[in-house]
Design a protein around this motif. Structure first.
Motif, PDB file in Angstrom:
ATOM      1  N   LYS A 123     -17.016  -2.470 -33.589  1.00 44.39           N
ATOM      2  CA  LYS A 123     -16.410  -1.335 -34.313  1.00 44.39           C
ATOM      3  C   LYS A 123     -17.029  -1.177 -35.687  1.00 44.39           C
ATOM      4  O   LYS A 123     -17.180  -0.060 -36.196  1.00 44.39           O
ATOM      5  CB  LYS A 123     -14.895  -1.492 -34.395  1.00 44.39           C
ATOM      6  CG  LYS A 123     -14.377  -2.616 -35.293  1.00 44.39           C
ATOM      7  CD  LYS A 123     -14.015  -2.135 -36.682  1.00 44.39           C
ATOM      8  CE  LYS A 123     -13.411  -3.233 -37.529  1.00 44.39           C
ATOM      9  NZ  LYS A 123     -13.066  -2.769 -38.894  1.00 44.39           N
ATOM     10  N   SER A 124     -17.427  -2.287 -36.297  1.00 43.50           N
ATOM     11  CA  SER A 124     -18.067  -2.218 -37.605  1.00 43.50           C
ATOM     12  C   SER A 124     -19.418  -1.524 -37.518  1.00 43.50           C
ATOM     13  O   SER A 124     -19.781  -0.727 -38.389  1.00 43.50           O
ATOM     14  CB  SER A 124     -18.229  -3.624 -38.184  1.00 43.50           C
ATOM     15  OG  SER A 124     -18.839  -3.583 -39.448  1.00 43.50           O
ATOM     16  N   ALA A 125     -20.169  -1.810 -36.440  1.00 44.53           N
ATOM     17  CA  ALA A 125     -21.485  -1.192 -36.267  1.00 44.53           C
ATOM     18  C   ALA A 125     -21.372   0.317 -36.085  1.00 44.53           C
ATOM     19  O   ALA A 125     -22.110   1.092 -36.703  1.00 44.53           O
ATOM     20  CB  ALA A 125     -22.190  -1.818 -35.069  1.00 44.53           C
ATOM     21  N   ALA A 162      -8.571   4.098 -32.243  1.00 44.09           N
ATOM     22  CA  ALA A 162      -9.937   3.942 -32.753  1.00 44.09           C
ATOM     23  C   ALA A 162      -9.962   4.020 -34.275  1.00 44.09           C
ATOM     24  O   ALA A 162     -10.647   3.236 -34.939  1.00 44.09           O
ATOM     25  CB  ALA A 162     -10.842   5.015 -32.152  1.00 44.09           C
ATOM     26  N   ALA A 163      -9.199   4.954 -34.834  1.00 46.85           N
ATOM     27  CA  ALA A 163      -9.154   5.093 -36.289  1.00 46.85           C
ATOM     28  C   ALA A 163      -8.413   3.925 -36.931  1.00 46.85           C
ATOM     29  O   ALA A 163      -8.782   3.455 -38.016  1.00 46.85           O
ATOM     30  CB  ALA A 163      -8.484   6.415 -36.665  1.00 46.85           C
ATOM     31  N   GLY A 166     -10.743   1.092 -37.398  1.00 48.10           N
ATOM     32  CA  GLY A 166     -11.943   1.386 -38.178  1.00 48.10           C
ATOM     33  C   GLY A 166     -13.157   1.747 -37.360  1.00 48.10           C
ATOM     34  O   GLY A 166     -14.275   1.750 -37.869  1.00 48.10           O
ATOM     35  N   LEU A 167     -12.954   2.072 -36.089  1.00 42.72           N
ATOM     36  CA  LEU A 167     -14.074   2.501 -35.242  1.00 42.72           C
ATOM     37  C   LEU A 167     -14.588   3.868 -35.690  1.00 42.72           C
ATOM     38  O   LEU A 167     -15.800   4.124 -35.700  1.00 42.72           O
ATOM     39  CB  LEU A 167     -13.629   2.557 -33.782  1.00 42.72           C
ATOM     40  CG  LEU A 167     -14.639   3.010 -32.741  1.00 42.72           C
ATOM     41  CD1 LEU A 167     -15.803   2.041 -32.661  1.00 42.72           C
ATOM     42  CD2 LEU A 167     -13.964   3.140 -31.375  1.00 42.72           C
ATOM     43  N   VAL A 168     -13.675   4.752 -36.055  1.00 41.37           N
ATOM     44  CA  VAL A 168     -14.001   6.063 -36.621  1.00 41.37           C
ATOM     45  C   VAL A 168     -13.120   6.286 -37.848  1.00 41.37           C
ATOM     46  O   VAL A 168     -12.035   5.688 -37.949  1.00 41.37           O
ATOM     47  CB  VAL A 168     -13.793   7.215 -35.604  1.00 41.37           C
ATOM     48  CG1 VAL A 168     -14.669   7.039 -34.386  1.00 41.37           C
ATOM     49  CG2 VAL A 168     -12.328   7.310 -35.205  1.00 41.37           C
ATOM     50  N   ILE A 223     -20.958  -4.336 -43.475  1.00 42.97           N
ATOM     51  CA  ILE A 223     -20.183  -5.422 -44.093  1.00 42.97           C
ATOM     52  C   ILE A 223     -18.795  -4.923 -44.499  1.00 42.97           C
ATOM     53  O   ILE A 223     -17.785  -5.580 -44.261  1.00 42.97           O
ATOM     54  CB  ILE A 223     -20.928  -6.001 -45.305  1.00 42.97           C
ATOM     55  CG1 ILE A 223     -22.223  -6.673 -44.844  1.00 42.97           C
ATOM     56  CG2 ILE A 223     -20.050  -6.990 -46.056  1.00 42.97           C
ATOM     57  CD1 ILE A 223     -23.133  -7.101 -45.971  1.00 42.97           C
ATOM     58  N   ASP A 224     -18.751  -3.735 -45.114  1.00 39.45           N
ATOM     59  CA  ASP A 224     -17.477  -3.164 -45.553  1.00 39.45           C
ATOM     60  C   ASP A 224     -16.552  -2.893 -44.359  1.00 39.45           C
ATOM     61  O   ASP A 224     -15.325  -2.973 -44.479  1.00 39.45           O
ATOM     62  CB  ASP A 224     -17.700  -1.863 -46.320  1.00 39.45           C
ATOM     63  CG  ASP A 224     -18.350  -2.089 -47.674  1.00 39.45           C
ATOM     64  OD1 ASP A 224     -18.302  -3.226 -48.158  1.00 39.45           O
ATOM     65  OD2 ASP A 224     -18.909  -1.120 -48.223  1.00 39.45           O
ATOM     66  N   GLY A 225     -17.157  -2.560 -43.214  1.00 39.47           N
ATOM     67  CA  GLY A 225     -16.360  -2.197 -42.032  1.00 39.47           C
ATOM     68  C   GLY A 225     -15.854  -3.358 -41.211  1.00 39.47           C
ATOM     69  O   GLY A 225     -15.172  -3.150 -40.214  1.00 39.47           O
ATOM     70  N   MET A 226     -16.157  -4.577 -41.615  1.00 40.23           N
ATOM     71  CA  MET A 226     -15.741  -5.742 -40.825  1.00 40.23           C
ATOM     72  C   MET A 226     -14.244  -5.997 -40.895  1.00 40.23           C
ATOM     73  O   MET A 226     -13.654  -6.541 -39.960  1.00 40.23           O
ATOM     74  CB  MET A 226     -16.497  -6.986 -41.306  1.00 40.23           C
ATOM     75  CG  MET A 226     -17.946  -7.031 -40.876  1.00 40.23           C
ATOM     76  SD  MET A 226     -18.129  -7.197 -39.084  1.00 40.23           S
ATOM     77  CE  MET A 226     -17.533  -8.865 -38.845  1.00 40.23           C
ATOM     78  N   SER A 227     -13.613  -5.628 -41.956  1.00 45.85           N
ATOM     79  CA  SER A 227     -12.178  -5.901 -42.086  1.00 45.85           C
ATOM     80  C   SER A 227     -11.359  -4.866 -41.318  1.00 45.85           C
ATOM     81  O   SER A 227     -11.844  -3.803 -40.954  1.00 45.85           O
ATOM     82  CB  SER A 227     -11.777  -5.904 -43.563  1.00 45.85           C
ATOM     83  OG  SER A 227     -12.041  -4.642 -44.148  1.00 45.85           O
ATOM     84  N   PHE A 228     -10.099  -5.217 -41.087  1.00 49.00           N
ATOM     85  CA  PHE A 228      -9.187  -4.310 -40.378  1.00 49.00           C
ATOM     86  C   PHE A 228      -8.206  -3.681 -41.359  1.00 49.00           C
ATOM     87  O   PHE A 228      -7.724  -4.347 -42.256  1.00 49.00           O
ATOM     88  CB  PHE A 228      -8.404  -5.071 -39.304  1.00 49.00           C
ATOM     89  CG  PHE A 228      -9.241  -5.430 -38.103  1.00 49.00           C
ATOM     90  CD1 PHE A 228      -9.556  -4.478 -37.158  1.00 49.00           C
ATOM     91  CD2 PHE A 228      -9.706  -6.712 -37.940  1.00 49.00           C
ATOM     92  CE1 PHE A 228     -10.315  -4.798 -36.047  1.00 49.00           C
ATOM     93  CE2 PHE A 228     -10.468  -7.056 -36.832  1.00 49.00           C
ATOM     94  CZ  PHE A 228     -10.773  -6.102 -35.885  1.00 49.00           C
TER      95      PHE A 228
END
Length: 228
Positions: A123-125, A162-163, A166-168, A223-228
């Motif tokens: 999801k981060s990617a 998904a949102a 953090g997928l979108v 990196i920023d998107g790794m968290s939930f």
């Protein structure tokens, strides 16, 4: 994925791995009979539906995303994606797998810490790819008119789940349009309409390929998107 903005068509591809296809997930499977395809929280508990209505055998892609979303909502995972043993135990969903904590969805189907990490990376990617495309075009989420989701997976994806993970971006929720098998529809249009040929399409589109491998913005967004 691609972004059309002011005459520019900017495209990129993110290496999200097979997690959303059920691969490398403990109970991952395709969207066949026995797959849990929908999961939601209900008064602090986990509810789900099974394709075919029988006994749950595993989780398909949409079920995997729903599961992680529900875990976040119920506090089963923290912001770093770590399973919270005390919460799982309180909900009566505790399962030990090789000495490590897992969370039961049904009597037999469970999600492990490794499963959460696989989804976290994927999801981060994808999220990072979206934000990198927006940055390349110099716009933000609010400037996007429509998010088109294509393919079988996109057809059954719950955009709210998904949102939530953090997928979108959450701002895309009211702007999402599911279009199904876009590749087949495009091929049919090329065959039916002689003026709509692949050659003419490619000649008329200012296609820009955005390489993400060494793109600093993508790395930062990842990196920023790794968290939930």
């Amino acid at each position: 994925m691609a972004l059309w903005h002011q005459g520019r068509l900017i495209c990129c591809s993110t290496a999200a791995g097979p997690a959303f296809e059920g691969a490398e997930i403990a109970f991952g499977m395709n969207a066949a009979e026995g797959a849990i395809d929908r999961i939601w929280p209900d008064e602090g508990q986990i509810r789900y539906t099974v394709i075919g209505g029988g006994k749950a055998k595993g989780l398909c892609g949409s079920g995997v995303i729903d599961a992680i979303s529900v875990f976040k909502t119920l506090g089963i995972i923290n912001g770093n994606g770590a399973l919270q043993k005390d919460v799982i135990k309180r909900l009566g969903r505790s399962k030990s797998v090789d000495g490590a904590a897992a969370c039961l969805i049904s009597d037999e189907v469970y999600v492990t810490q490794k499963d959460v990490r696989m989804v976290q990376l994927a999801k981060s990617a994808i999220g990072a790819g979206i934000f990198t495309l927006l940055g390349e075009a110099g716009i933000d989420v609010a400037a996007v008119d429509t998010l088109y989701l294509a393919g079988g997976f996109g057809n059954y994806l719950d955009i709210d789940s998904a949102a939530n993970i953090g997928l979108v971006p959450a701002g895309f929720i009211p702007k999402t349009n599911v279009i199904g098998n876009a590749a087949l529809q495009g091929a049919a249009q090329i065959l039916i309409n002689r003026d709509f040929s692949e050659k003419k399409m490619l000649e008329g589109l200012p296609l820009e390929l955005l390489e993400l491998g060494a793109n600093k913005s993508f790395i930062d967004n990842y990196i920023d998107g790794m968290s939930f």
